[in-house]
Design a protein around this motif. Structure first.
Motif, PDB file in Angstrom:
ATOM      1  N   MET A  42       0.740  -1.195  -0.090  1.00 22.50           N
ATOM      2  CA  MET A  42       0.027  -0.161  -0.159  1.00 22.50           C
ATOM      3  C   MET A  42       0.979   1.133   0.067  1.00 22.50           C
ATOM      4  SD  MET A  42      -3.306  -1.004   0.386  1.00 22.50           S
ATOM      5  CE  MET A  42      -4.409  -0.119   1.275  1.00 22.50           C
ATOM      6  N   LEU A  43       2.065   1.171   0.589  1.00 25.26           N
ATOM      7  CA  LEU A  43       2.884   2.393   0.632  1.00 25.26           C
ATOM      8  C   LEU A  43       3.544   2.689  -0.508  1.00 25.26           C
ATOM      9  CD1 LEU A  43       4.043   3.650   3.429  1.00 25.26           C
ATOM     10  CD2 LEU A  43       5.756   1.949   3.727  1.00 25.26           C
ATOM     11  N   THR A  44       4.055   1.613  -1.435  1.00 25.03           N
ATOM     12  CA  THR A  44       4.703   1.860  -2.419  1.00 25.03           C
ATOM     13  C   THR A  44       3.707   2.421  -3.768  1.00 25.03           C
ATOM     14  OG1 THR A  44       5.863  -0.332  -1.880  1.00 25.03           O
ATOM     15  CG2 THR A  44       6.092   0.409  -4.188  1.00 25.03           C
ATOM     16  N   ALA A  45       2.289   1.677  -3.668  1.00 23.46           N
ATOM     17  CA  ALA A  45       1.365   2.322  -4.457  1.00 23.46           C
ATOM     18  C   ALA A  45       0.997   3.579  -4.222  1.00 23.46           C
ATOM     19  CB  ALA A  45       0.264   1.146  -4.588  1.00 23.46           C
ATOM     20  N   ALA A  46       1.004   4.017  -2.865  1.00 28.90           N
ATOM     21  CA  ALA A  46       0.477   5.290  -2.398  1.00 28.90           C
ATOM     22  C   ALA A  46       1.478   6.250  -3.042  1.00 28.90           C
ATOM     23  CB  ALA A  46       0.382   5.348  -1.116  1.00 28.90           C
ATOM     24  N   ILE A  47       2.879   6.015  -3.174  1.00 27.61           N
ATOM     25  CA  ILE A  47       3.873   6.925  -3.489  1.00 27.61           C
ATOM     26  C   ILE A  47       3.678   7.199  -4.972  1.00 27.61           C
ATOM     27  CG2 ILE A  47       6.387   7.592  -3.679  1.00 27.61           C
ATOM     28  CD1 ILE A  47       6.561   6.401  -0.818  1.00 27.61           C
ATOM     29  N   ARG A  48       3.522   5.926  -5.670  1.00 24.93           N
ATOM     30  CA  ARG A  48       3.602   6.164  -6.950  1.00 24.93           C
ATOM     31  C   ARG A  48       2.300   6.679  -7.542  1.00 24.93           C
ATOM     32  NH1 ARG A  48       7.163   3.162  -9.805  1.00 24.93           N
ATOM     33  NH2 ARG A  48       8.202   1.844  -8.482  1.00 24.93           N
ATOM     34  N   GLU A  49       1.145   6.594  -6.948  1.00 27.48           N
ATOM     35  CA  GLU A  49      -0.017   7.534  -7.142  1.00 27.48           C
ATOM     36  C   GLU A  49       0.328   9.006  -6.830  1.00 27.48           C
ATOM     37  OE1 GLU A  49      -3.408   7.173  -8.480  1.00 27.48           O
ATOM     38  OE2 GLU A  49      -2.097   5.819  -9.511  1.00 27.48           O
ATOM     39  N   PHE A  50       0.981   9.411  -5.891  1.00 22.83           N
ATOM     40  CA  PHE A  50       1.327  10.688  -5.616  1.00 22.83           C
ATOM     41  C   PHE A  50       2.054  11.174  -6.919  1.00 22.83           C
ATOM     42  CE2 PHE A  50       1.797   9.972  -0.499  1.00 22.83           C
ATOM     43  CZ  PHE A  50       0.412   9.488  -0.457  1.00 22.83           C
ATOM     44  N   VAL A  51       3.086  10.610  -7.101  1.00 22.92           N
ATOM     45  CA  VAL A  51       4.140  11.045  -8.236  1.00 22.92           C
ATOM     46  C   VAL A  51       3.271  11.241  -9.474  1.00 22.92           C
ATOM     47  CG1 VAL A  51       5.934  10.419  -9.614  1.00 22.92           C
ATOM     48  CG2 VAL A  51       6.072  10.178  -6.863  1.00 22.92           C
ATOM     49  N   ALA A  52       2.351  10.111  -9.854  1.00 25.36           N
ATOM     50  CA  ALA A  52       1.453  10.180 -10.966  1.00 25.36           C
ATOM     51  C   ALA A  52       0.634  11.674 -10.989  1.00 25.36           C
ATOM     52  CB  ALA A  52       0.737   8.890 -10.979  1.00 25.36           C
ATOM     53  N   CYS A  53       0.610  12.128 -10.002  1.00 28.14           N
ATOM     54  CA  CYS A  53      -0.336  13.436 -10.014  1.00 28.14           C
ATOM     55  C   CYS A  53       0.428  14.526 -10.197  1.00 28.14           C
ATOM     56  CB  CYS A  53      -1.177  13.510  -8.804  1.00 28.14           C
ATOM     57  SG  CYS A  53      -2.647  12.531  -8.786  1.00 28.14           S
ATOM     58  N   VAL A  54       1.871  14.528 -10.000  1.00 29.38           N
ATOM     59  CA  VAL A  54       2.757  15.512 -10.041  1.00 29.38           C
ATOM     60  C   VAL A  54       2.950  15.963 -11.543  1.00 29.38           C
ATOM     61  CG1 VAL A  54       5.021  16.481  -9.760  1.00 29.38           C
ATOM     62  CG2 VAL A  54       3.772  15.025  -7.979  1.00 29.38           C
ATOM     63  N   ARG A  55       3.062  16.975 -11.951  1.00 31.65           N
ATOM     64  CA  ARG A  55       3.473  17.147 -13.452  1.00 31.65           C
ATOM     65  C   ARG A  55       4.895  17.115 -13.804  1.00 31.65           C
ATOM     66  NH1 ARG A  55       6.544  21.640 -13.541  1.00 31.65           N
ATOM     67  NH2 ARG A  55       5.932  23.488 -12.347  1.00 31.65           N
ATOM     68  N   PRO A  56       5.445  16.845 -14.993  1.00 34.72           N
ATOM     69  CA  PRO A  56       6.811  16.752 -15.103  1.00 34.72           C
ATOM     70  C   PRO A  56       7.503  18.236 -14.712  1.00 34.72           C
ATOM     71  CG  PRO A  56       5.802  16.015 -16.973  1.00 34.72           C
ATOM     72  CD  PRO A  56       4.646  16.566 -16.094  1.00 34.72           C
ATOM     73  N   GLY A  57       8.609  18.176 -13.665  1.00 31.21           N
ATOM     74  CA  GLY A  57       8.929  19.252 -13.257  1.00 31.21           C
ATOM     75  C   GLY A  57       8.416  19.757 -11.890  1.00 31.21           C
ATOM     76  N   GLY A  58       7.148  19.430 -11.697  1.00 33.89           N
ATOM     77  CA  GLY A  58       6.612  19.375 -10.276  1.00 33.89           C
ATOM     78  C   GLY A  58       7.298  18.787  -9.397  1.00 33.89           C
ATOM     79  N   ARG A  59       6.654  18.929  -7.929  1.00 36.12           N
ATOM     80  CA  ARG A  59       7.491  18.592  -6.520  1.00 36.12           C
ATOM     81  C   ARG A  59       6.284  17.769  -5.783  1.00 36.12           C
ATOM     82  NH1 ARG A  59       9.355  23.836  -3.981  1.00 36.12           N
ATOM     83  NH2 ARG A  59       7.676  24.438  -4.861  1.00 36.12           N
ATOM     84  N   LEU A  60       7.023  16.861  -5.026  1.00 36.70           N
ATOM     85  CA  LEU A  60       6.126  16.133  -3.904  1.00 36.70           C
ATOM     86  C   LEU A  60       6.729  16.577  -2.346  1.00 36.70           C
ATOM     87  CD1 LEU A  60       4.268  13.737  -3.234  1.00 36.70           C
ATOM     88  CD2 LEU A  60       6.174  12.241  -3.100  1.00 36.70           C
ATOM     89  N   TYR A  61       5.817  16.820  -1.591  1.00 31.63           N
ATOM     90  CA  TYR A  61       6.170  16.975  -0.155  1.00 31.63           C
ATOM     91  C   TYR A  61       5.514  15.965   0.632  1.00 31.63           C
ATOM     92  CZ  TYR A  61       5.659  19.991   4.144  1.00 31.63           C
ATOM     93  OH  TYR A  61       5.894  20.322   5.333  1.00 31.63           O
ATOM     94  N   VAL A  62       6.417  15.149   1.170  1.00 39.95           N
ATOM     95  CA  VAL A  62       5.816  14.237   2.298  1.00 39.95           C
ATOM     96  C   VAL A  62       6.539  14.163   3.651  1.00 39.95           C
ATOM     97  CG1 VAL A  62       7.547  12.281   1.170  1.00 39.95           C
ATOM     98  CG2 VAL A  62       5.344  11.679   2.443  1.00 39.95           C
ATOM     99  N   ASP A  63       6.025  14.014   4.561  1.00 40.25           N
ATOM    100  CA  ASP A  63       6.654  14.347   6.028  1.00 40.25           C
ATOM    101  C   ASP A  63       6.654  12.599   6.600  1.00 40.25           C
ATOM    102  OD1 ASP A  63       4.176  14.091   6.891  1.00 40.25           O
ATOM    103  OD2 ASP A  63       4.269  16.136   7.780  1.00 40.25           O
ATOM    104  N   VAL A  64       7.395  12.542   7.358  1.00 44.11           N
ATOM    105  CA  VAL A  64       7.481  11.106   8.137  1.00 44.11           C
ATOM    106  C   VAL A  64       7.975  11.573   9.790  1.00 44.11           C
ATOM    107  CG1 VAL A  64       7.569   9.492   6.248  1.00 44.11           C
ATOM    108  CG2 VAL A  64       9.524  10.578   7.322  1.00 44.11           C
ATOM    109  N   SER A  65       8.046  10.437  10.542  1.00 47.60           N
ATOM    110  CA  SER A  65       8.178  10.532  12.011  1.00 47.60           C
ATOM    111  C   SER A  65       9.739  10.942  11.970  1.00 47.60           C
ATOM    112  CB  SER A  65       8.054   9.244  12.831  1.00 47.60           C
ATOM    113  OG  SER A  65       7.810   8.275  12.308  1.00 47.60           O
ATOM    114  N   SER A  66      10.225  11.533  12.731  1.00 51.42           N
ATOM    115  CA  SER A  66      11.763  11.883  13.180  1.00 51.42           C
ATOM    116  C   SER A  66      12.545  10.653  13.296  1.00 51.42           C
ATOM    117  CB  SER A  66      11.859  12.879  14.347  1.00 51.42           C
ATOM    118  OG  SER A  66      11.921  11.825  15.403  1.00 51.42           O
ATOM    119  N   ALA A  67      13.835  10.950  12.731  1.00 51.28           N
ATOM    120  CA  ALA A  67      14.941   9.728  12.932  1.00 51.28           C
ATOM    121  C   ALA A  67      14.996   9.359  14.341  1.00 51.28           C
ATOM    122  CB  ALA A  67      16.039  10.253  12.174  1.00 51.28           C
TER     123      ALA A  67
END
Ligand SMILES: C[S@@+](CC[C@H](N)C(=O)[O-])C[C@H]1O[C@@H](n2cnc3c(N)ncnc32)[C@H](O)[C@@H]1O
Length: 269
Positions: A148-173
């Motif tokens: 589900m994690l891999t599929a979600a990231i692929r879908e996020f990226v599919a929505c970004v136009r070429p040259g556009g950006r993805l912003y994602v956050d996670v828990s601290s190291a």
């Protein structure tokens, strides 16, 4: 508007308490209240990362109860808001109304993101609030399934136009390192005559690839217990997943006011 003024914070909490019994959205509103170092400053930092609003099309694909979508829209950004949880969207609508904003968020799960919003339709796709880690688990605390994690990231990226950006956050190291239960006991609050208490514990299980967040929310002397499993995702694995999905220039963005650690990447031109 000073988003951090006591009256606005109290008002926000008070309006979410109307939901009885409290659901995961109420818990999230209360957690957010404690996690903000400074909400307005966090929006300043996100806005500075985004750049000028002019013509920028943003998708907040985990808009939840409204952060940062409502706040960015209030600053003039063109934000499309969606989320997979109908329950979270109820909180979004209430918060948007309270801020006097006319925003209609869409009910869209990540697996249907590009089909719903369109391929390459946005300059920026955002998934904030540690949301990615709850891919497939937020609604019903289902055991995390890595696909589900891999599929979600692929879908996020599919929505970004070429040259556009993805912003994602996670828990601290730091919070990923410990194998001991990490307890947080929040100071008691009184809002509109209601007393609120919150205890939380997070436990990492790297061997099983999961992280468990348990919370006990006390409202007027009644305790409500919650548990959510999420993916245990070390930062280097996140970076690999972002690269596998086709992003370049992947980097950790230092945002002082942000509670989580932010990673961004660019879709090649
Ligand atoms: C921790 S909340 C964060 C909400 C908001 N972005 C914030 O920062 O306050 C996580 C959100 O991710 C959403 N979410 C989790 N899995 C999802 C999925 N598969 N599709 C769409 N939304 C999902 C949840 O419904 C929830 O609203």
């Amino acid at each position: 508007m000073d988003l951090d003024s006591p009256s606005i914070l109290d008002e926000r909490l008070l309006s979410c308490l109307a939901k009885e019994p409290p659901d995961i959205g109420v818990l999230w509103e209360i957690c957010s209240h404690f996690e903000w170092l400074n909400r307005e400053k966090t929006i300043d930092d996100i806005a500075s990362w985004l750049g000028p609003a002019d013509g920028l099309k943003i998708l907040d694909c985990a808009c939840g109860s409204g952060f940062p979508a409502i706040d960015l829209a209030a600053r003039g950004y063109d934000v499309t808001s969606s989320d997979g949880s109908l329950l979270m969207l109820e909180h979004f609508r209430r918060n948007a109304r309270r801020e006097g904003m006319d925003i209609q968020p869409a009910h869209v799960r990540w697996d249907e993101l590009s089909a719903h919003h369109g391929e390459a339709a946005f300059d920026v796709v955002m998934c904030r609030g540690c949301s990615l880690l709850y891919a497939g688990t937020w609604d019903d605390n289902r055991p995390p399934d890595r696909t589900m994690l891999t599929a979600a990231i692929r879908e996020f990226v599919a929505c970004v136009r070429p040259g556009g950006r993805l912003y994602v956050d996670v828990s601290s190291a730091e919070s990923l390192e410990s194998l001991e239960p990490q307890w947080t006991r929040r100071p008691g609050l009184t809002v509109g005559g209601h007393s609120i208490g919150l205890r939380e514990v997070v436990t990492n299980h790297p061997d099983r690839g999961i992280r468990i967040w348990r919370s006990w929310l006390d409202i007027d002397g009644v305790t409500y217990e919650f548990e959510r499993r999420s993916h245990y995702l070390p930062h280097d694995e996140l970076v690999d997943l972002l690269a596998d999905a086709g992003l370049v220039d992947i980097r950790e963005e230092k945002m002082q006011s942000e509670h989580y650690e932010v990673f961004a990447g660019k879709r090649p031109d």
